[in-house]
Design a protein around this motif. Structure first.
Motif, PDB file in Angstrom:
ATOM      1  N   VAL A 253       2.502  25.513  59.976  1.00 48.14           N
ATOM      2  CA  VAL A 253       2.562  26.929  60.368  1.00 48.14           C
ATOM      3  C   VAL A 253       2.372  27.062  61.879  1.00 48.14           C
ATOM      4  CG1 VAL A 253       1.391  29.150  60.129  1.00 48.14           C
ATOM      5  CG2 VAL A 253       1.818  27.752  58.104  1.00 48.14           C
ATOM      6  N   LEU A 254       1.460  26.269  62.441  1.00 51.76           N
ATOM      7  CA  LEU A 254       1.255  26.301  63.889  1.00 51.76           C
ATOM      8  C   LEU A 254       2.523  25.886  64.631  1.00 51.76           C
ATOM      9  CD1 LEU A 254      -0.611  26.612  66.343  1.00 51.76           C
ATOM     10  CD2 LEU A 254      -1.326  24.231  65.997  1.00 51.76           C
ATOM     11  N   SER A 255       3.197  24.851  64.129  1.00 52.90           N
ATOM     12  CA  SER A 255       4.447  24.424  64.753  1.00 52.90           C
ATOM     13  C   SER A 255       5.483  25.539  64.712  1.00 52.90           C
ATOM     14  CB  SER A 255       4.987  23.177  64.036  1.00 52.90           C
ATOM     15  OG  SER A 255       6.205  22.759  64.592  1.00 52.90           O
ATOM     16  N   CYS A 256       5.538  26.272  63.626  1.00 55.48           N
ATOM     17  CA  CYS A 256       6.474  27.384  63.514  1.00 55.48           C
ATOM     18  C   CYS A 256       6.117  28.490  64.501  1.00 55.48           C
ATOM     19  CB  CYS A 256       6.477  27.921  62.082  1.00 55.48           C
ATOM     20  SG  CYS A 256       7.718  29.197  61.775  1.00 55.48           S
ATOM     21  N   ALA A 257       4.823  28.772  64.653  1.00 59.90           N
ATOM     22  CA  ALA A 257       4.402  29.800  65.607  1.00 59.90           C
ATOM     23  C   ALA A 257       4.757  29.392  67.029  1.00 59.90           C
ATOM     24  CB  ALA A 257       2.895  30.036  65.477  1.00 59.90           C
ATOM     25  N   LEU A 258       4.604  28.118  67.348  1.00 62.12           N
ATOM     26  CA  LEU A 258       4.968  27.627  68.677  1.00 62.12           C
ATOM     27  C   LEU A 258       6.469  27.783  68.922  1.00 62.12           C
ATOM     28  CD1 LEU A 258       2.745  24.422  68.717  1.00 62.12           C
ATOM     29  CD2 LEU A 258       2.516  26.363  70.289  1.00 62.12           C
ATOM     30  N   ALA A 259       7.271  27.439  67.922  1.00 62.78           N
ATOM     31  CA  ALA A 259       8.720  27.585  68.062  1.00 62.78           C
ATOM     32  C   ALA A 259       9.109  29.051  68.202  1.00 62.78           C
ATOM     33  CB  ALA A 259       9.428  26.957  66.866  1.00 62.78           C
ATOM     34  N   ALA A 260       8.491  29.922  67.407  1.00 58.09           N
ATOM     35  CA  ALA A 260       8.851  31.336  67.421  1.00 58.09           C
ATOM     36  C   ALA A 260       8.467  32.026  68.717  1.00 58.09           C
ATOM     37  CB  ALA A 260       8.194  32.051  66.243  1.00 58.09           C
ATOM     38  N   THR A 261       7.468  31.474  69.424  1.00 58.95           N
ATOM     39  CA  THR A 261       7.031  32.081  70.682  1.00 58.95           C
ATOM     40  C   THR A 261       7.582  31.352  71.904  1.00 58.95           C
ATOM     41  OG1 THR A 261       4.966  30.803  70.524  1.00 58.95           O
ATOM     42  CG2 THR A 261       4.937  33.065  69.699  1.00 58.95           C
ATOM     43  N   GLY A 262       8.562  30.469  71.697  1.00 64.40           N
ATOM     44  CA  GLY A 262       9.254  29.838  72.808  1.00 64.40           C
ATOM     45  C   GLY A 262       8.648  28.563  73.337  1.00 64.40           C
ATOM     46  N   ARG A 263       7.587  28.061  72.715  1.00 64.74           N
ATOM     47  CA  ARG A 263       6.953  26.822  73.161  1.00 64.74           C
ATOM     48  C   ARG A 263       7.567  25.658  72.383  1.00 64.74           C
ATOM     49  NH1 ARG A 263       3.675  31.163  72.988  1.00 64.74           N
ATOM     50  NH2 ARG A 263       2.188  31.513  74.706  1.00 64.74           N
ATOM     51  N   VAL A 264       8.825  25.384  72.657  1.00 65.61           N
ATOM     52  CA  VAL A 264       9.608  24.524  71.783  1.00 65.61           C
ATOM     53  C   VAL A 264       9.193  23.057  71.880  1.00 65.61           C
ATOM     54  CG1 VAL A 264      11.558  26.098  71.720  1.00 65.61           C
ATOM     55  CG2 VAL A 264      11.451  24.365  73.516  1.00 65.61           C
ATOM     56  N   ALA A 265       8.834  22.583  73.063  1.00 64.10           N
ATOM     57  CA  ALA A 265       8.416  21.190  73.184  1.00 64.10           C
ATOM     58  C   ALA A 265       7.106  20.957  72.434  1.00 64.10           C
ATOM     59  CB  ALA A 265       8.267  20.801  74.654  1.00 64.10           C
ATOM     60  N   TRP A 266       6.171  21.885  72.574  1.00 62.81           N
ATOM     61  CA  TRP A 266       4.914  21.770  71.819  1.00 62.81           C
ATOM     62  C   TRP A 266       5.165  21.854  70.316  1.00 62.81           C
ATOM     63  CZ3 TRP A 266       0.601  19.894  73.563  1.00 62.81           C
ATOM     64  CH2 TRP A 266       0.304  19.983  74.937  1.00 62.81           C
ATOM     65  N   SER A 267       6.107  22.697  69.931  1.00 63.49           N
ATOM     66  CA  SER A 267       6.449  22.790  68.511  1.00 63.49           C
ATOM     67  C   SER A 267       6.963  21.449  67.991  1.00 63.49           C
ATOM     68  CB  SER A 267       7.506  23.876  68.301  1.00 63.49           C
ATOM     69  OG  SER A 267       7.938  23.912  66.955  1.00 63.49           O
ATOM     70  N   GLY A 268       7.843  20.809  68.750  1.00 66.90           N
ATOM     71  CA  GLY A 268       8.348  19.504  68.339  1.00 66.90           C
ATOM     72  C   GLY A 268       7.257  18.467  68.255  1.00 66.90           C
ATOM     73  N   LEU A 269       6.319  18.502  69.204  1.00 60.84           N
ATOM     74  CA  LEU A 269       5.206  17.545  69.182  1.00 60.84           C
ATOM     75  C   LEU A 269       4.341  17.742  67.939  1.00 60.84           C
ATOM     76  CD1 LEU A 269       3.012  16.500  72.171  1.00 60.84           C
ATOM     77  CD2 LEU A 269       1.942  17.114  70.018  1.00 60.84           C
ATOM     78  N   VAL A 270       3.962  18.985  67.661  1.00 59.14           N
ATOM     79  CA  VAL A 270       3.107  19.252  66.490  1.00 59.14           C
ATOM     80  C   VAL A 270       3.844  18.918  65.205  1.00 59.14           C
ATOM     81  CG1 VAL A 270       1.913  21.062  65.198  1.00 59.14           C
ATOM     82  CG2 VAL A 270       1.736  20.987  67.687  1.00 59.14           C
ATOM     83  N   LEU A 271       5.130  19.253  65.140  1.00 59.18           N
ATOM     84  CA  LEU A 271       5.897  18.930  63.935  1.00 59.18           C
ATOM     85  C   LEU A 271       5.976  17.417  63.733  1.00 59.18           C
ATOM     86  CD1 LEU A 271       7.570  19.964  61.565  1.00 59.18           C
ATOM     87  CD2 LEU A 271       9.586  19.872  63.037  1.00 59.18           C
ATOM     88  N   ALA A 272       6.075  16.662  64.816  1.00 55.90           N
ATOM     89  CA  ALA A 272       6.080  15.198  64.699  1.00 55.90           C
ATOM     90  C   ALA A 272       4.778  14.704  64.088  1.00 55.90           C
ATOM     91  CB  ALA A 272       6.299  14.566  66.072  1.00 55.90           C
ATOM     92  N   LEU A 273       3.656  15.306  64.473  1.00 56.01           N
ATOM     93  CA  LEU A 273       2.376  14.923  63.883  1.00 56.01           C
ATOM     94  C   LEU A 273       2.347  15.254  62.388  1.00 56.01           C
ATOM     95  CD1 LEU A 273      -0.093  16.130  66.669  1.00 56.01           C
ATOM     96  CD2 LEU A 273       0.862  13.842  66.325  1.00 56.01           C
ATOM     97  N   VAL A 274       2.930  16.412  62.028  1.00 59.13           N
ATOM     98  CA  VAL A 274       2.978  16.809  60.621  1.00 59.13           C
ATOM     99  C   VAL A 274       3.777  15.796  59.802  1.00 59.13           C
ATOM    100  CG1 VAL A 274       3.785  18.574  59.017  1.00 59.13           C
ATOM    101  CG2 VAL A 274       2.746  19.249  61.183  1.00 59.13           C
ATOM    102  N   VAL A 275       4.983  15.493  60.263  1.00 62.34           N
ATOM    103  CA  VAL A 275       5.847  14.560  59.531  1.00 62.34           C
ATOM    104  C   VAL A 275       5.249  13.155  59.535  1.00 62.34           C
ATOM    105  CG1 VAL A 275       8.148  13.534  59.453  1.00 62.34           C
ATOM    106  CG2 VAL A 275       7.879  15.954  60.023  1.00 62.34           C
TER     107      VAL A 275
END
Length: 450
Positions: A253-275
């Motif tokens: 959910v945090l990764s989605c919030a980062l993507a939705a608010t334009g913090r796309v690199a951070w979103s990719g980093l957090v999603l990598a940790l999730v996967v």
């Protein structure tokens, strides 16, 4: 192809029931509350009486009281609304039932089970005595193995005995992080209690919730959203007896919030940790990639997608490669072969969900089950192409539906994994509230002279 910022009309009508506050005299949301807590009670009471696991029974006893209180309180509010009365104070709030669940079905059972675990019966083959589910011990052991050998995965073919299910660590390397406090500081009853991995899962989940709400500028979370995400039995039970799935879905959910608010690199980093912790959430990467690509609504943002993908790939490689290079065969056996049912020991994951029931009918049933998974994947791709999500709530809805279909249709799965779509649907409702544009302030008319 048009982006979707809303939902289908039927879902929008249902969502209003979850998100709308109960106004004086309005009984719709209160009827939902009563039905919700009664359904939860119907799950908790049998768990207390007949569950195989000790921790489940302890949770069931406390949860029965919590959901019983929630039902009684909702009934009280419903009767008051029908009589035209509006109770005041805490007892007049719909949040009262959620507070009871948080205290009685989450915090207290977890604390008691952590203390009970100090008796040291985890590794016995006696589920009736387990104060923590096997995933807790396995993750803590994986951290100890990582510190000692550079990999959380043992070579099950090199043991001096026949391998068994609990020899496996069917998670990615990131999951080991939650066991590191116990591996580093455990050893006494006090430190063992304080470093139980369940505390780490809970802290991570809470931190992700707070981080998400901050990114969304602290929206007023609907009661229905909290019921789905926090107060439902699968969330409360997982919190008390296990916990890793809550940390993972919180990070998602945090990764989605980062993507939705334009913090796309951070979103990719957090999603990598999730996967890199649990592969079951990997399909979410496709949804978030589409969100990043179309989010601005002014054409396709390939630069943002490139930053997202670069962070996702680089972080995934940085996390996996060191562990893989220590023992490639063990890595593949634990992370891929065992969860797919192809390992030296077959995964016991099975619940009476449609995919498992279909597969159990025989070879044709197994083919049919995997065909259904494939059909669901194709349907999700079509949905993403025809109605790409343009905001966080739309992305969460798609991830919830996709993971829900995967969990229901995969032959080897557990019903506890349904906590993922439930939490994601609750988060979807909270995101919807945050995405509603603020009403412009009322303009004051300037006085005119006669």
């Amino acid at each position: 192809m048009g982006t979707e910022v809303g939902q289908a009309p039927a879902w929008r009508r249902a969502a209003r029931l979850f998100t709308a506050p109960a106004r004086p005299g309005e009984v719709g949301p209160l009827r939902w509350d009563l039905g919700f807590y009664l359904a939860c009670l119907a799950f908790a009471l049998p768990t207390a009486l007949v569950a195989e696991f000790y921790g489940y029974r302890v949770w069931g006893n406390f949860a029965t009281v919590a959901y019983g209180f929630g039902a009684a309180h909702s009934g009280y509010l419903l009767l008051s609304a029908r009589r035209g009365r509006a109770p005041r104070g805490l007892l007049g709030s719909r949040w009262c039932g959620i507070a009871a669940v948080a205290l009685l079905a989450m915090i207290i059972p977890l604390a008691l089970l952590v203390i009970r675990r100090l008796t040291g019966v985890d590794w016995l083959i006696t589920p009736g005595s387990w104060a923590a589910q096997p995933e807790v011990w396995v993750i803590e052991r994986s951290a100890d193995l990582l510190l000692r050998h550079g990999t959380p995965y043992v070579d099950v073919t090199a043991l001096d005995r026949a391998p068994e299910v609990n020899d496996y660590t069917p998670y990615g390397p990131v999951m080991t992080v939650f066991g590191l406090p116990r591996a580093l500081f455990g050893g006494t009853p006090l430190t063992n209690a304080l470093t139980d991995a369940r505390w780490m899962f809970a802290l991570a989940a809470v931190a992700c919730v707070l981080g998400t709400l901050k990114l969304l500028k602290w929206p007023k979370v609907p009661v229905g959203a909290a019921q789905l995400a926090v107060a439902c039995p699968l969330t409360a039970l997982t919190w008390a007896v296990a916990g890793p799935d809550l940390a993972i879905v919180g990070l998602l959910v945090l990764s989605c919030a980062l993507a939705a608010t334009g913090r796309v690199a951070w979103s990719g980093l957090v999603l990598a940790l999730v996967v890199s912790a649990k592969l079951i959430v990997a399909p979410a990467a496709a949804v978030l990639a589409v969100l990043v690509l179309v989010r601005r609504g002014r054409g396709l943002d390939w630069a943002a997608l490139g930053r997202f993908a670069a962070a996702l790939v680089a972080t995934t490689a940085a996390v996996h490669l060191p562990v893989y290079l220590v023992d490639p065969a063990a890595f593949v056996e634990h992370v891929f072969r065992f969860p797919l049912g192809m390992g030296v020991v077959r995964s016991p994951a099975a619940s009476p969900l449609p995919g498992h029931l279909i597969a159990e009918t025989g070879p044709l049933g197994q083919v049919a089950a995997f065909a259904l998974v494939g059909a669901a994947a194709v349907a999700m791709v079509v949905w993403l192409v025809r109605r790409p999500p343009a905001n966080g709530s739309a992305a969460l809805l798609r991830i919830a539906v996709g993971l829900g279909a995967l969990i229901l249709l995969t032959p080897a799965t557990r019903y506890g994994y349904l906590v993922y779509p439930l939490v994601l649907l609750g988060a979807h409702l909270a995101f919807r509230v945050a995405e509603v544009p603020a009403a412009p302030p009322a303009q004051q008319s300037s006085p005119t002279s006669s």
